[in-house]
Write an enzyme that holds these catalytic residues in place. Structure first.
Site, PDB file in Angstrom:
ATOM      1  N   GLN A  99      45.853  49.739  41.474  1.00 60.38           N
ATOM      2  CA  GLN A  99      46.025  49.156  42.798  1.00 60.38           C
ATOM      3  C   GLN A  99      46.299  50.299  43.770  1.00 60.38           C
ATOM      4  O   GLN A  99      46.715  51.398  43.373  1.00 60.38           O
ATOM      5  CB  GLN A  99      47.199  48.181  42.786  1.00 60.38           C
ATOM      6  CG  GLN A  99      47.385  47.415  44.090  1.00 60.38           C
ATOM      7  CD  GLN A  99      48.632  46.558  44.073  1.00 60.38           C
ATOM      8  OE1 GLN A  99      49.735  47.056  43.826  1.00 60.38           O
ATOM      9  NE2 GLN A  99      48.480  45.275  44.325  1.00 60.38           N
ATOM     10  N   HIS A 119      33.700  42.013  38.633  1.00 57.64           N
ATOM     11  CA  HIS A 119      35.087  41.577  38.503  1.00 57.64           C
ATOM     12  C   HIS A 119      35.121  40.177  37.881  1.00 57.64           C
ATOM     13  O   HIS A 119      34.303  39.326  38.225  1.00 57.64           O
ATOM     14  CB  HIS A 119      35.766  41.497  39.870  1.00 57.64           C
ATOM     15  CG  HIS A 119      35.993  42.832  40.512  1.00 57.64           C
ATOM     16  ND1 HIS A 119      37.089  43.093  41.311  1.00 57.64           N
ATOM     17  CD2 HIS A 119      35.270  43.981  40.487  1.00 57.64           C
ATOM     18  CE1 HIS A 119      37.035  44.340  41.741  1.00 57.64           C
ATOM     19  NE2 HIS A 119      35.927  44.885  41.269  1.00 57.64           N
ATOM     20  N   TYR A 144      35.262  39.218  42.727  1.00 56.64           N
ATOM     21  CA  TYR A 144      34.931  37.844  42.366  1.00 56.64           C
ATOM     22  C   TYR A 144      36.033  36.940  42.873  1.00 56.64           C
ATOM     23  O   TYR A 144      37.213  37.183  42.606  1.00 56.64           O
ATOM     24  CB  TYR A 144      34.811  37.724  40.840  1.00 56.64           C
ATOM     25  CG  TYR A 144      34.380  36.360  40.361  1.00 56.64           C
ATOM     26  CD1 TYR A 144      33.034  35.985  40.402  1.00 56.64           C
ATOM     27  CD2 TYR A 144      35.311  35.455  39.866  1.00 56.64           C
ATOM     28  CE1 TYR A 144      32.635  34.739  39.964  1.00 56.64           C
ATOM     29  CE2 TYR A 144      34.909  34.201  39.422  1.00 56.64           C
ATOM     30  CZ  TYR A 144      33.574  33.852  39.470  1.00 56.64           C
ATOM     31  OH  TYR A 144      33.176  32.618  39.034  1.00 56.64           O
ATOM     32  N   HIS A 157      53.832  45.792  39.643  1.00 56.40           N
ATOM     33  CA  HIS A 157      53.241  44.522  40.052  1.00 56.40           C
ATOM     34  C   HIS A 157      54.336  43.639  40.645  1.00 56.40           C
ATOM     35  O   HIS A 157      55.492  43.692  40.205  1.00 56.40           O
ATOM     36  CB  HIS A 157      52.615  43.832  38.836  1.00 56.40           C
ATOM     37  CG  HIS A 157      51.753  42.662  39.183  1.00 56.40           C
ATOM     38  ND1 HIS A 157      52.274  41.421  39.487  1.00 56.40           N
ATOM     39  CD2 HIS A 157      50.402  42.545  39.283  1.00 56.40           C
ATOM     40  CE1 HIS A 157      51.283  40.586  39.754  1.00 56.40           C
ATOM     41  NE2 HIS A 157      50.142  41.241  39.642  1.00 56.40           N
ATOM     42  N   ASP A 182      45.442  36.094  40.993  1.00 54.24           N
ATOM     43  CA  ASP A 182      46.479  35.252  41.585  1.00 54.24           C
ATOM     44  C   ASP A 182      45.864  33.928  42.013  1.00 54.24           C
ATOM     45  O   ASP A 182      44.696  33.870  42.395  1.00 54.24           O
ATOM     46  CB  ASP A 182      47.103  35.932  42.803  1.00 54.24           C
ATOM     47  CG  ASP A 182      47.817  37.212  42.421  1.00 54.24           C
ATOM     48  OD1 ASP A 182      48.696  37.145  41.543  1.00 54.24           O
ATOM     49  OD2 ASP A 182      47.481  38.273  42.989  1.00 54.24           O
ATOM     50  N   GLU A 210      34.404  49.947  45.604  1.00 56.72           N
ATOM     51  CA  GLU A 210      34.520  48.502  45.455  1.00 56.72           C
ATOM     52  C   GLU A 210      33.945  47.810  46.682  1.00 56.72           C
ATOM     53  O   GLU A 210      34.221  48.202  47.813  1.00 56.72           O
ATOM     54  CB  GLU A 210      35.981  48.093  45.286  1.00 56.72           C
ATOM     55  CG  GLU A 210      36.158  46.568  45.182  1.00 56.72           C
ATOM     56  CD  GLU A 210      37.605  46.164  45.077  1.00 56.72           C
ATOM     57  OE1 GLU A 210      38.206  46.449  44.024  1.00 56.72           O
ATOM     58  OE2 GLU A 210      38.146  45.579  46.047  1.00 56.72           O
TER      59      GLU A 210
END
Length: 315
Positions: free
Chosen positions: A201, A78, A50, A174, A110, A18
């Site tokens: 994650q 993304h 992004y 999460h 988020d 990434e």
């Protein structure tokens, strides 16, 4: 990518990286060199983040185009729900598709710092974004035509290549999860919407990933679940990561980084921790590893070398 894509590379253990778009024009060239170094290692794909609400959209597309035009590696874009209307998100998806991007990571995302949940936008979940990506591609290019040799004017209708759509998975939960089963249920919903694989994650212990995969499989998740691994090479980076993710403090790693006096030593600690994590999850059945590169190639390539996934680096 699809399960076939993940297992058909030149390396026994597929891997990917990434990146994030450059924050200034002056860092463009450095990132391009990083892309070239990472691409030369033979990853399955290179993903580009992004910004929430489109804050880095143009630069993200520039990096994705560079990957597509200057390497043989699949670029993965993304996309986030936050701040996007249906119309705006559909237009952005078409822009990526027009640039030849056929792989995406669909994220709820988020709100930016200082914004409230009311900033979320029209799309309420990553599953809705998965469906939108699939629908936009179907409307834009339902099929392909190719000429029939020897028959002027005649064309053959060929099936289009469908988009690959990754989604996020959360091995340790999460921050907004309301119950233990919520994260597996969410992944099931994303799979039902059309997701083709998942990327987790970051996590700090192999059992976090392996136990999550086992729960997901029992619940009916069949798509590949790639472990997301981040080399943590300084106490400051560890603190920042914990702030962003809500993960529990990995005390052994934290102490090791705190007591090591040199940057070089802390870097070696982070590489060894990430490499050991990669080895353990692969031994437990992971279909590959996805490394968060922080736009630096040497550390993540060293992790793969230390894990035995790539040959040792030459200095």
């Amino acid at each position: 990518m699809s399960s076939d894509d993940e297992t058909s590379g030149t390396h026994p253990v597929p891997f990917s990286f990434e990146l994030y778009p450059p924050r200034s024009e002056s860092s463009d060239e450095a990132l391009q060199q990083t892309v070239r170094h990472l691409a030369a290692a033979g990853p399955s794909f290179l993903s580009v983040t992004y910004g929430a609400g489109g804050s880095a959209g143009g630069r993200s597309l520039d990096v994705l185009r560079f990957i597509r035009e200057h390497t043989d590696v699949e670029p993965l874009a993304h996309l986030t729900c936050v701040g996007n209307t249906y119309t705006g998100a559909a237009a952005l998806i078409r822009e990526f598709l027009d640039a030849g991007i056929l792989s995406f990571l669909a994220l709820r995302g988020d709100p930016p710092a200082g914004r409230t949940e009311g900033f979320l936008g029209d799309l309420e979940s990553a599953a809705q974004l998965v469906q939108l990506i699939d629908r936009v591609q179907a409307e834009r290019a339902p099929y392909r035509e190719s000429p029939v040799p020897g028959l002027p004017g005649a064309v053959r209708v060929d099936p289009r290549r469908r988009v690959n759509i990754a989604v996020a998975a959360f091995p340790t939960g999460h921050p907004r999860s309301t119950r233990p089963a919520h994260d597996v249920e969410s992944l099931l919903a994303k799979q039902a919407a059309g997701a083709t694989f998942a990327i987790t994650q970051l996590f700090f212990h192999p059992d976090d990933y392996l136990a999550f995969v086992e729960r997901a499989r029992r619940a009916g998740v069949t798509i590949p679940i790639l472990p997301g691994i981040m080399p943590i090479t300084s106490p400051a980076r560890l603190r920042r990561v914990l702030e962003l993710t809500g993960e529990d403090l990995p005390s052994e790693l934290a102490v090791a980084l705190d007591v090591e006096p040199t940057p070089e030593g802390r870097r070696e600690i982070g590489i060894e921790w990430a490499a050991r994590l990669a080895r353990d999850v692969v031994a437990g059945g992971a279909p590959g590893v996805h490394l968060y590169a922080f736009n630096q190639h040497e550390t993540v390539l060293s992790v793969l070398a230390e894990a035995g996934i790539l040959p040792a680096l030459r200095h």
